[in-house]
Design a protein around this motif. Structure first.
Motif, mmCIF file in Angstrom:
data_model
loop_
_atom_site.group_PDB
_atom_site.id
_atom_site.type_symbol
_atom_site.label_atom_id
_atom_site.label_comp_id
_atom_site.label_asym_id
_atom_site.label_seq_id
_atom_site.Cartn_x
_atom_site.Cartn_y
_atom_site.Cartn_z
ATOM 1 N N SER A 194 -2.056 -4.435 -0.718
ATOM 2 C CA SER A 194 -3.251 -3.734 -0.244
ATOM 3 C C SER A 194 -3.350 -3.824 1.273
ATOM 4 O O SER A 194 -2.723 -4.674 1.916
ATOM 5 C CB SER A 194 -4.514 -4.314 -0.887
ATOM 6 O OG SER A 194 -4.680 -5.678 -0.528
ATOM 7 N N ALA A 195 -4.158 -2.927 1.833
ATOM 8 C CA ALA A 195 -4.326 -2.890 3.279
ATOM 9 C C ALA A 195 -5.636 -2.207 3.616
ATOM 10 O O ALA A 195 -6.161 -1.411 2.831
ATOM 11 C CB ALA A 195 -3.161 -2.163 3.943
ATOM 12 N N VAL A 196 -6.157 -2.529 4.789
ATOM 13 C CA VAL A 196 -7.329 -1.863 5.339
ATOM 14 C C VAL A 196 -6.869 -1.050 6.543
ATOM 15 O O VAL A 196 -6.144 -1.560 7.402
ATOM 16 C CB VAL A 196 -8.408 -2.869 5.763
ATOM 17 C CG1 VAL A 196 -9.592 -2.151 6.399
ATOM 18 C CG2 VAL A 196 -8.885 -3.683 4.563
ATOM 19 N N THR A 197 -7.276 0.213 6.594
ATOM 20 C CA THR A 197 -6.886 1.098 7.689
ATOM 21 C C THR A 197 -8.120 1.549 8.451
ATOM 22 O O THR A 197 -9.091 2.027 7.853
ATOM 23 C CB THR A 197 -6.125 2.327 7.166
ATOM 24 O OG1 THR A 197 -4.956 1.895 6.460
ATOM 25 C CG2 THR A 197 -5.698 3.230 8.311
ATOM 26 N N PHE A 198 -8.085 1.369 9.763
ATOM 27 C CA PHE A 198 -9.147 1.828 10.643
ATOM 28 C C PHE A 198 -8.602 3.002 11.456
ATOM 29 O O PHE A 198 -7.515 2.908 12.035
ATOM 30 C CB PHE A 198 -9.595 0.715 11.588
ATOM 31 C CG PHE A 198 -10.048 -0.538 10.900
ATOM 32 C CD1 PHE A 198 -11.386 -0.721 10.563
ATOM 33 C CD2 PHE A 198 -9.141 -1.538 10.582
ATOM 34 C CE1 PHE A 198 -11.804 -1.880 9.929
ATOM 35 C CE2 PHE A 198 -9.552 -2.702 9.952
ATOM 36 C CZ PHE A 198 -10.882 -2.875 9.613
#
Length: 826
Positions: free
Chosen positions: A681-685
């Protein structure tokens, strides 16, 4: 020395798949070539050990639809099943150049179709209108009567891109690098005619590009890239609606594709229908006459197909084709008992067959022919006190024929690296027909052009040089010559520079000239005359009973518009923060010989009071001047009562003319950062913004007229940001859009129109393919404008209650919109 047949020791960290592949090539002494799109947002695990270069690449590519091979000292990445013609890599669609390179000195924005769908946008028109560099005015659904300017109309519910607010006719729209037919009478391209289901991405070159593509590319180029080598099928359905009422939307789409050893084919279809939004559906327009639409009812079917087939070991045939039919309904109801109901029906299609031939020694020959056509059948019923008073029908028809050919390859001996070269020529024919049922003949005409073009790309420094002067230095140049018989000849250059002092950042500079040939509607629109009280045009200083005569229509003596454009961009991609990408850029456009209607739309209300319009006004008309206008007008509309030439104190020339100079400049900013949370999983801004300053004056020493930051023009600042969290199954995102306030300069003193900020949410869940009968099944919920922000108040044009009380080019009446999407992959 290349070591294609020797094992190399590797110790690579977890990083983007592109960087891992580049490292394998670099450490093996190989050049590197790969299509950018399939590698987008993919990541590689750590790789340690001794491998042959091709084995190492195949190991990190495992699980993708890509494969690797070493050919002529280069590590080539291509789609599985795609032919490598005589050692060349896959045909890659690159926007902004005919050279197969991922380097461009112009600022380029890439919108992935997957990101468009994740944001809850159901068609390409919605995606482009959300782009900060684009202006939503022009031919777009939701633009209501009363908007300033003849181009700001919603004639057939199409969606025209409008980069930098220069108008839809100054933004070039391509499909897989090929032109499409103009649409409607404003002669811009409808991007919503291409179904999202068949699209891989949209490339936006926000820079003048006439040296590459010719006319229209002043504000920039938008290239819709279709899916290629798609193997499988997808069905998607979306239902949704505005919580305040209206715009109930149903969409069904499907895409299927098949690849084989020598080619592939993809076919996509979309059906979309939505209900209208009426004035009594919204509290802020409840005092408008009932029955008027704020947003049109639309029913649209679209198809796109793409296929390619190797016909020998050195030749490949491909074809792209698109078809769309849209039927819509719009209604304007006045407060004096008259209503106008419009039922436009527009059909457009295009096809581009092309051939690519490997000439050997790294040279290719390309030949293509584009044919496209768009026909708008309009049907307007005029009601008087609910009874049919009259009916007007007719059509606008546009057609394009564009054969083109070029050769591309590389030459050596001019520097440390091979110089990429493109040389080509072509012919373009456009026709325009306008036929109202009330007339005994048709209006319109044709225009054709013959052109030649060339491009050069010279790498002075590349990473393989290991130079202390920097990592890379690439120079580029392009030149195009076009000849329009009986009108003009135009030659435009473009120069570019890319300099990367290190792997952490690079600087891009571009300078060029662009042009736009006058549209056929601007040249051949029939002339009409209007007689109004001077008070209607802001002429309170004239004696009671004074009138003003306005001359509208086309001008066959128009010449091409010209522009000087330049941009400077800094791209930041630090090695210490591998997942961070940022850019900041400045652009400047000096646009001269601009074709305008000097006084149109809301500008009419101040035409006789604002000195900026004096060059377009004759304040001492003679009887001969008046007779000249009336004798050349097909229609004469008298809104002043009794016609008396002695009371005409001014004539406004609002025919199309090369009379304006515009200056457009601004700053673009973009940031993208992907933060891995764990292995899956990852968070993208992501955020992007555009600041814009633009003004216009008539040729000469007349006063400037502000454009950007004023009502019915682009805001000074637009931005869009997002934060998304995703793993293999679940994706959750929030999106914020903001635009600055506007000055309503239709009155003195000017009023202020408030800024607007909206927030969207999305959540999607998808079962991976191969996980039983439910594998590939996905669900997505979207809430747009979650807090139901209403359009900021702007006085209705002219004070008339049958015009909306907001700027319909910058604000939407849809409000909160909730939708559910269900999809299935096979």
């Amino acid at each position: 020395m290349a070591q294609a047949d020797r094992a190399v020791a590797l110790d690579l960290p977890a990083q983007s798949l592109t960087e891992t592949l580049r490292a394998i090539a670099r450490l093996s002494g190989l050049e590197f070539s790969a299509p950018a799109d399939p590698l987008q947002d993919k990541f590689a695990k750590p790789l340690k050990g001794r491998f042959l270069p091709v084995d190492a690449a195949k190991r990190v590519l495992h699980g993708t639809r890509l494969t690797a091979e070493v050919i002529d000292g280069a590590l080539i990445i291509r789609a599985i099943g795609s032919p490598a013609l005589a050692g060349n890599d896959d045909e890659i669609v690159v926007t902004g150049t005919h050279i197969k390179s991922q380097d461009s000195a112009s600022p380029t924005i890439r919108l992935q179709a997957s990101d468009i769908r994740s944001a809850g946008q159901v068609d390409l028109g919605e995606a482009i209108r959300a782009l900060p560099q684009n202006f939503s005015g022009g031919q777009n659904p939701g633009v209501s009567p009363g908007a300033n300017g003849i181009a700001n109309q919603n004639m057939d519910a199409s969606s025209m891109p409008n980069l930098r607010g220069l108008g839809g006719d100054a933004t070039l729209v391509l499909l897989n690098g090929h032109r499409l037919s103009y649409g409607s009478f404003v002669q811009a391209v409808d991007i919503s005619a291409v179904p999202l289901a068949g699209v891989e991405r949209i490339d936006v070159v926000a820079d003048g590009a006439s040296a590459i593509y010719g006319s229209d590319a002043v504000g920039g180029v938008i290239n819709v890239v279709l899916k290629r080598d798609y193997d499988g099928a997808n069905l998607t359905t979306t239902v949704g609606g505005a919580t305040d009422g209206g715009d109930f939307t149903k969409q069904f789409s499907g895409v299927a594709g098949k690849t084989w050893a020598s080619g592939g084919v993809t076919l996509a279809y979309s059906h979309q229908a939505n209900s209208a939004i009426y004035s009594d559906d919204r509290e802020y327009t409840a005092d408008m006459p009932n029955g008027g639409t704020l947003y049109p009812r639309v029913n649209q079917d679209s198809i796109v197909a793409s296929a390619h087939q190797a016909i020998s070991s050195t030749a490949e045939f491909s074809i792209d084709a698109a078809y769309s039919n849209r039927q819509s309904f719009m209604s304007q109801v006045t407060d004096y008992g008259v209503a106008y109901q419009n039922r436009p029906d527009v059909t457009s299609y295009s096809a581009t067959p092309s051939v690519r031939i490997d000439l050997g020694a790294g040279w290719d020959a390309h030949a293509s022919v584009t044919y496209g056509k768009s026909k708008l059948n309009y049907d307007q019923t005029t009601l008087l006190n609910d009874d049919v008073a009259s009916r007007s029908t007719g059509y606008y028809k546009n057609e394009v024929v564009n054969p083109e050919g070029y050769v591309a390859g590389a030459i050596t001996g001019f520097g440390p690296h091979a110089v990429d070269v493109v040389v080509g020529a072509g012919y373009r024919y456009n026709s325009y027909d306008y036929s109202p049922s009330s007339a005994q003949f048709r209006y319109g005409g044709t225009i054709d052009s013959y052109y030649g073009f060339s491009e050069f790309r010279m790498p002075v420094l590349l990473p393989v040089d290991a130079s202390p002067l920097g990592e890379r230095l690439i120079l580029s140049a392009a030149l195009r010559y076009e000849h329009y018989p009986h009108m003009a000849s135009v030659a435009v250059p473009k120069l570019g520079l890319i300099y990367g002092p290190s792997s952490d950042f690079s600087v891009k500079l571009s300078w060029g000239k662009s042009f736009k040939a006058p549209t056929l509607s601007q040249r051949y629109q029939y002339r009409s005359a209007y007689l109004d009280p001077t008070s209607y045009m802001g002429g309170e200083r004239f004696p009671a009973g004074s009138t003003v005569l306005t001359d509208y229509g086309g001008n066959s003596d128009l010449k091409p518009e010209h522009a000087n454009t330049w941009s400077a961009t800094i791209d930041i991609h630090p090695r210490l923060i591998d997942q961070l990408r940022a850019s900041i850029g400045y652009f400047h456009i000096g646009y001269r010989d601009r074709i305008i209607q000097p006084v149109s739309g809301a500008a009419m209300f101040t035409a006789l009071s604002d000195p900026a319009y004096d060059p377009a006004v004759n304040y001492s008309p003679t009887l001969a001047d008046i007779e000249d206008v009336l004798s050349n007008a097909l229609d004469f509309y008298n809104f002043a009562g009794e016609y008396d030439p002695a009371k005409i104190v001014a004539i406004i020339n609002s025919r199309y003319t090369n009379a304006a100079h515009q200056t457009i400049e601004g700053v673009d900013l973009a940031v993208d950062f992907r933060l891995p949370v764990n292995g899956t999983s990852a968070v993208t801004f992501a955020a992007s913004g555009a600041w814009l300053w633009s003004n216009q004056n008539f040729t000469g020493d007349s006063a400037n007229i502000a454009l950007a930051g004023t009502v019915f023009n682009p805001p000074r600042f637009r931005a869009r940001g997002s934060v998304t969290w995703s793993d293999r199954r679940l994706t959750v995102g929030a999106y914020v859009s903001h635009q600055s306030g506007l000055s309503d300069n239709r009155q003195n003193p000017a009023a202020w129109v408030a800024a607007l900020t909206t927030l969207d949410f999305s959540a999607g869940y998808k079962i991976p393919r191969g996980r039983g009968p439910l594998g590939g099944l996905g669900f997505q919920v979207n809430v747009q404008n979650a807090f139901d922000r209403h359009p900021p108040y702007a006085a209705p044009s002219g004070g008339y209650t049958y015009y909306v009380k907001y700027d319909s080019t910058n604000a939407s009446p849809v409000g909160r919109f909730v939708s559910l999407t269900i999809s299935k992959d096979w």
